[in-house]
Design an enzyme around this catalytic site. Structure first.
Site, PDB file in Angstrom:
ATOM      1  N   CYS A 138      17.092  23.519 -57.366  1.00 41.74           N
ATOM      2  CA  CYS A 138      15.750  23.894 -56.930  1.00 41.74           C
ATOM      3  C   CYS A 138      15.276  22.952 -55.831  1.00 41.74           C
ATOM      4  O   CYS A 138      15.293  21.727 -56.007  1.00 41.74           O
ATOM      5  CB  CYS A 138      14.798  23.838 -58.117  1.00 41.74           C
ATOM      6  N   CYS A 179       0.858  -1.185   0.000  1.00 44.47           N
ATOM      7  CA  CYS A 179       0.000   0.000   0.000  1.00 44.47           C
ATOM      8  C   CYS A 179       0.894   1.235   0.000  1.00 44.47           C
ATOM      9  O   CYS A 179       1.484   1.600   1.012  1.00 44.47           O
ATOM     10  CB  CYS A 179      -0.887  -0.031   1.247  1.00 44.47           C
TER      11      CYS A 179
END
Length: 372
Positions: A205, A173
């Site tokens: 390009c 826990c």
């Protein structure tokens, strides 16, 4: 003389104490600094402390912990404080991943050992290994419990109970605030990001070069833009004037596990002419120069090597004039210039100039094309 607590008061007090047995608040703050002897803390994404997988026991003073930990985590980890049930961020989650000590990064639990519990805190039936969590007897609040501590930094995590599911029958826990979680998904995403690399190329390009690399398996993105000039944020028209010093380039992001810089360079020297100075076909000017813009010495060396190999093999009749330039800044071209070929296939320039380059690439690298 000791004062006895009336039974009727104890009857109401015990459930309250039980509810406070495993955590505190969940308003984590950012870590600010780290103690000098935490240099070798565990490696875990998301926490700036962790640099390797060292699991050496830590011996850090309380004063140093107080400097480095957020106040709420400090109170839980070093003073065994608790968070309220049903308030922590992990008490009701089921995401796949790994849980670590929030104070030192020690690996504690895998998500496969997590189970839904009505206690209001994240619960696990098994720890990662025998050293990840250690224990000591806790006789506080008039109860006898087993306190669970980080096996590396001895920080308080929560408590261990014998009411868990099979196969262990245990219930770890834990306080959410004492845990850090790293999901399996985030690890996969980080790994994927770490496999990505970029290279910036000028081959005339940029529309032509972009169209080719967009088809290569392993390429994640191709962005057209400008590099190598002397003014900031140039426009397309300014670059076309030839006065800014920029070259039209593409910045290629690729997955190193799928393709390689060597393959990208081979394609580069296949689909454009690296022997014509400041010119590719009818496109003339320094903005159309053949150029490799390297971001580090490794890219520079790879570029030098392939150029030397090409010249040694006499692949071209004329000398290679491709420039090697450090990448100082890349400027993205406007959106209408991105993915130009795919958006303008009917344009004469695309059909007469770009299409032949694509066909050449598809013929020579047919096994490396992305599946459509």
């Amino acid at each position: 003389m000791k004062t006895k607590i009336p039974f009727r008061i104890l009857f109401y007090l015990i459930p309250l104490l039980m509810l406070q047995a495993c955590g505190q608040t969940n308003n984590k703050k950012n870590y600010i600094t780290k103690p000098s002897n935490m240099e070798n803390s565990n490696s875990k994404p998301g926490n700036p402390y962790y640099s390797n997988t060292d699991t050496t026991k830590l011996n850090i003073s309380d004063a140093e912990w107080k400097k480095v930990l957020p106040e709420d985590l400090y109170e839980v980890s070093r003073h065994a404080d608790t968070e309220r049930p049903f308030t922590g961020k992990y008490w009701n989650t089921d995401e796949k991943g790994t849980y670590y000590c929030a104070a030192c990064g020690n690996l504690l639990f895998r998500s496969g050992a997590k189970f839904a519990s009505s206690c209001g805190w994240p619960s696990f039936f098994e720890q990662e290994n025998k050293n990840s969590v250690i224990y000591k007897v806790d006789n506080s609040f008039g109860m006898k419990r087993t306190e669970a501590l980080c096996g590396r930094c001895n920080g308080h995590l929560g408590h261990l109970f014998d009411d868990g599911p099979a196969p262990t029958g245990k219930r770890y826990c834990m306080n959410s605030i004492a845990l850090d979680f790293v999901s399996d998904q985030s690890i996969a995403e980080n790994k994927s990001q770490n496999n990505l690399e970029t290279i910036t190329l000028g081959g005339g390009c940029y529309w032509c070069v972009e169209a080719v690399y967009e088809q290569l398996t392993g390429v994640k993105s191709v962005v057209s833009g400008f590099a190598g000039g002397k003014i900031a944020n140039p426009s397309y028209e300014e670059v076309c004037s030839g006065n800014t010093g920029h070259a039209e380039v593409v910045q290629i992001t690729y997955d190193k596990t799928v393709t390689s810089l060597d393959e990208i360079f081979k394609i580069f020297f296949t689909v454009h002419n690296p022997t014509t100075l400041n010119r590719q076909g009818g496109d003339v000017g320094t903005q159309y120069r053949s150029a490799i813009f390297y971001k580090d010495d490794a890219q520079k060396l790879a570029a030098q090597t392939i150029i030397q190999d090409l010249e040694k093999a006499k692949v071209y009749d004329d000398p290679i004039v491709t420039t090697l330039e450090p990448l100082t800044q890349f400027y993205k071209a406007k959106d209408s210039h991105q993915n130009y070929y795919q958006n303008n296939k009917s344009q004469p320039y695309c059909q007469m100039v770009i299409q032949p380059k694509i066909e050449k690439f598809e013929k020579l690298f047919k096994d490396r094309l992305k599946k459509k």
